[in-house]
Design a protein around this motif. Structure first.
Motif, PDB file in Angstrom:
ATOM      1  N   PHE A 394       0.823  -1.213   0.000  1.00  0.00           N
ATOM      2  CA  PHE A 394       0.000   0.000   0.000  1.00  0.00           C
ATOM      3  C   PHE A 394       0.859   1.266   0.000  1.00  0.00           C
ATOM      4  O   PHE A 394       0.483   2.270  -0.617  1.00  0.00           O
ATOM      5  N   ASN A 395       2.000   1.229   0.680  1.00  0.00           N
ATOM      6  CA  ASN A 395       2.869   2.406   0.679  1.00  0.00           C
ATOM      7  C   ASN A 395       3.556   2.600  -0.668  1.00  0.00           C
ATOM      8  O   ASN A 395       3.818   3.731  -1.077  1.00  0.00           O
ATOM      9  N   MET A 396       3.839   1.500  -1.379  1.00  0.00           N
ATOM     10  CA  MET A 396       4.382   1.626  -2.734  1.00  0.00           C
ATOM     11  C   MET A 396       3.342   2.217  -3.684  1.00  0.00           C
ATOM     12  O   MET A 396       3.668   3.022  -4.558  1.00  0.00           O
ATOM     13  N   ILE A 397       2.085   1.814  -3.497  1.00  0.00           N
ATOM     14  CA  ILE A 397       1.006   2.404  -4.302  1.00  0.00           C
ATOM     15  C   ILE A 397       0.926   3.898  -4.033  1.00  0.00           C
ATOM     16  O   ILE A 397       0.771   4.715  -4.951  1.00  0.00           O
ATOM     17  N   PHE A 398       1.059   4.284  -2.764  1.00  0.00           N
ATOM     18  CA  PHE A 398       1.040   5.699  -2.392  1.00  0.00           C
ATOM     19  C   PHE A 398       2.159   6.465  -3.099  1.00  0.00           C
ATOM     20  O   PHE A 398       1.953   7.573  -3.615  1.00  0.00           O
ATOM     21  N   ILE A 399       3.360   5.867  -3.134  1.00  0.00           N
ATOM     22  CA  ILE A 399       4.507   6.539  -3.753  1.00  0.00           C
ATOM     23  C   ILE A 399       4.342   6.651  -5.267  1.00  0.00           C
ATOM     24  O   ILE A 399       4.643   7.689  -5.868  1.00  0.00           O
ATOM     25  N   LEU A 400       3.830   5.577  -5.887  1.00  0.00           N
ATOM     26  CA  LEU A 400       3.769   5.522  -7.342  1.00  0.00           C
ATOM     27  C   LEU A 400       2.625   6.341  -7.925  1.00  0.00           C
ATOM     28  O   LEU A 400       2.747   6.868  -9.040  1.00  0.00           O
ATOM     29  N   LEU A 401       1.519   6.461  -7.191  1.00  0.00           N
ATOM     30  CA  LEU A 401       0.403   7.251  -7.717  1.00  0.00           C
ATOM     31  C   LEU A 401       0.764   8.737  -7.704  1.00  0.00           C
ATOM     32  O   LEU A 401       1.362   9.230  -6.748  1.00  0.00           O
ATOM     33  N   PRO A 402       0.406   9.459  -8.749  1.00  0.00           N
ATOM     34  CA  PRO A 402       0.836  10.856  -8.862  1.00  0.00           C
ATOM     35  C   PRO A 402       0.232  11.789  -7.810  1.00  0.00           C
ATOM     36  O   PRO A 402       0.836  12.793  -7.442  1.00  0.00           O
ATOM     37  N   ASN A 403      -0.978  11.481  -7.308  1.00  0.00           N
ATOM     38  CA  ASN A 403      -1.619  12.421  -6.377  1.00  0.00           C
ATOM     39  C   ASN A 403      -1.203  12.228  -4.928  1.00  0.00           C
ATOM     40  O   ASN A 403      -1.554  13.034  -4.068  1.00  0.00           O
TER      41      ASN A 403
END
Length: 489
Positions: A394-403
């Protein structure tokens, strides 16, 4: 038996809750006194320190509890052996830190404020040494001493925080005579750090005082002649898995704040961290329960009806946890204005998510007694690694998503702890049989609680939320009347 347990838990709770309550007052004070980016740094330093303490504590507190009630080990041998292991680890860390201090400062990104790292090294050093003596106080059923030490430590830290912030805000309003006498200490401290550093310096002083207060226990109980190599090997083998689980928990609890600061912004992390602290009301409840209950669990592990004790206590833990959840979330719409400054409210919708995640974690912690009493702590390590993987995802998703939406790490914490509880429950059921004879009642309580909190969060009428909470309490009294009457009796 239950009466004594309840009394001790209440006394321990005073020593825990009052300092925590004072801490929440300071959260309000800090959110009004610090900018969001400053509050982000404050939270980041503690997040990093929790990871290091998780490593250095080495799971020896749980190991100490377990070995006291295992194979009739002499209690002096258990304490001395565990304490010598702990001191060896801490002083090894001391040597490594001294030799690589510049690397530590560079890696953490605080080259502009190396004093932060030095102060936190001292905090970690003293706090880690205090873990086992404080556990000794609990195991020897000295709740008043435990509470007294916590109160003294809390008073020292609070006094110096208020003193230094008062001096900072009023320095130019004082006349020269008062400056000389009142601000001498302030001038010394301000010569090497800033306003955030005042908080850390106060913590150094309180941690040192805690260390001074437990020295008599170390002198009285620690005997190097009681160190047993054979026991030490068994303790290290047992505690290693617990240590890995503790580090996994520290990652689950702190990775989001560390990454939001570095991949989001200090302003976002400041708001997220402040609201996360409000959500940690639930962890205060679970910690309070653990202080009194955990030694009791180990003590009862040899009795034939131990499982009955566990079931009753864990069921009550869940019930009161859900009540606490409803009452806290139901009053958050107006309560948050009292707790933190409005500039931090942008992240307030993470509070119900993190609170329920912390309740999941508390239930998991109570169920973990099942693998601890059969000397299989590696089970907890494997389950914790599942949680870590979910948290990383979930933290990788947070980093990778632009917003960079900070709600993603919050849901990561929720799903991580929920998954750990799910796996722990089915492992316990498989190895120990049916844990709860009325699991359907627990599921009903969860369903009703989540529905009520969702309705109250969608509603902005305070009076209506109050009525909903009152009806919920009436329902609990009616639904659990028999169990509550038994508890009171």
């Amino acid at each position: 038996m239950y009466k004594k347990l309840a009394i001790q838990t209440i006394i321990y709770s005073i020593g825990l809750i009052l300092p925590k309550f004072i801490n929440y007052i300071f959260v309000r004070f800090f959110t009004f006194s610090l900018k969001r980016e400053e509050f982000s740094i404050y939270t980041d330093m503690y997040a990093i320190s929790f990871l290091i303490i998780g490593l250095l504590s080495f799971g020896l507190e749980n190991t100490y509890f377990r070995f006291l009630y295992k194979k009739n080990y002499n209690k002096n041998i258990v304490f001395s052996t565990a304490m010598i292991i702990q001191l060896s680890i801490v002083f090894s860390f001391f040597i490594i830190f001294i030799n690589f201090i510049k690397k530590f400062i560079s890696i953490t990104g605080y080259s502009n404020h190396p004093e932060y790292i030095i102060m936190f090294f001292l905090i970690i050093f003293f706090d880690t040494i205090c873990i086992l003596p404080m556990a000794w106080i609990r195991i020897n059923e000295k709740p008043f001493l435990y509470t007294f030490i916590n109160m003294i430590v809390m008073f020292i830290q609070s006094f110096f925080v208020v003193y230094m912030f008062f001096c900072y805000n009023n320095y130019h309003n004082l006349n020269l005579e008062n400056k000389y006498y009142l601000l001498n200490i302030f001038n010394i401290i301000s010569s090497f750090t800033d306003k955030i550093g005042y908080i850390f310096f106060s913590n150094v002083l309180s941690s040192f005082i805690n260390f001074i207060l437990i020295i008599p226990i170390i002198i009285q109980e620690l005997q190097f002649s009681n160190f047993k190599k054979s026991v030490a090997k068994k303790m290290i083998n047992y505690s290693f898995s617990i240590m890995l689980g503790t580090i996994a928990f520290s990652i689950n609890e702190n990775l989001d704040k560390i990454l939001i600061k570095r991949w989001g912004s200090d302003e976002i992390n400041g708001s997220y961290s402040a609201c996360y602290k409000i959500a940690s009301f639930m962890s205060m409840y679970t910690r309070m329960f653990k202080l009194g209950i955990e030694p009791f669990f180990f003590k009862k592990s040899k009795e034939y009806n131990a499982k009955c004790y566990y079931e009753d206590i864990i069921y009550l833990f869940i019930l009161f946890g859900l009540i606490f959840y409803v009452l806290t979330c139901g009053n958050m719409s107006w309560g948050i204005n009292i707790l933190i400054n409005k500039k931090y409210h942008t992240a307030m919708h993470i509070i119900p998510i993190i609170m329920m995640a912390n309740l999941f974690l508390g239930i998991y912690t109570n169920l973990s007694i099942f693998y601890k009493i059969i000397d299989k702590p590696f089970i907890g390590t494997y389950i914790s690694l599942i949680g870590v993987i979910i948290t990383f995802l979930f933290n990788m998703i947070f980093i990778l998503l632009p917003n960079n939406n900070f709600i993603i790490p919050a849901w990561g914490t929720f799903i991580s702890y929920g998954s750990m509880l799910f796996v722990m429950f089915f492992w316990s059921k498989k190895n120990f049989g049916k844990i709860f004879y009325k699991i359907e009642n627990i599921l009903i309580h969860f369903l009703i609680t989540i529905t009520i909190v969702y309705i109250m969060n969608r509603n902005s009428i305070i009076e209506l939320n109050f009525v909903i909470q009152l009806l919920y309490l009436i329902f609990i009294i009616f639904f659990e009347k028999k169990r509550l009457l038994t508890l009171i009796k």
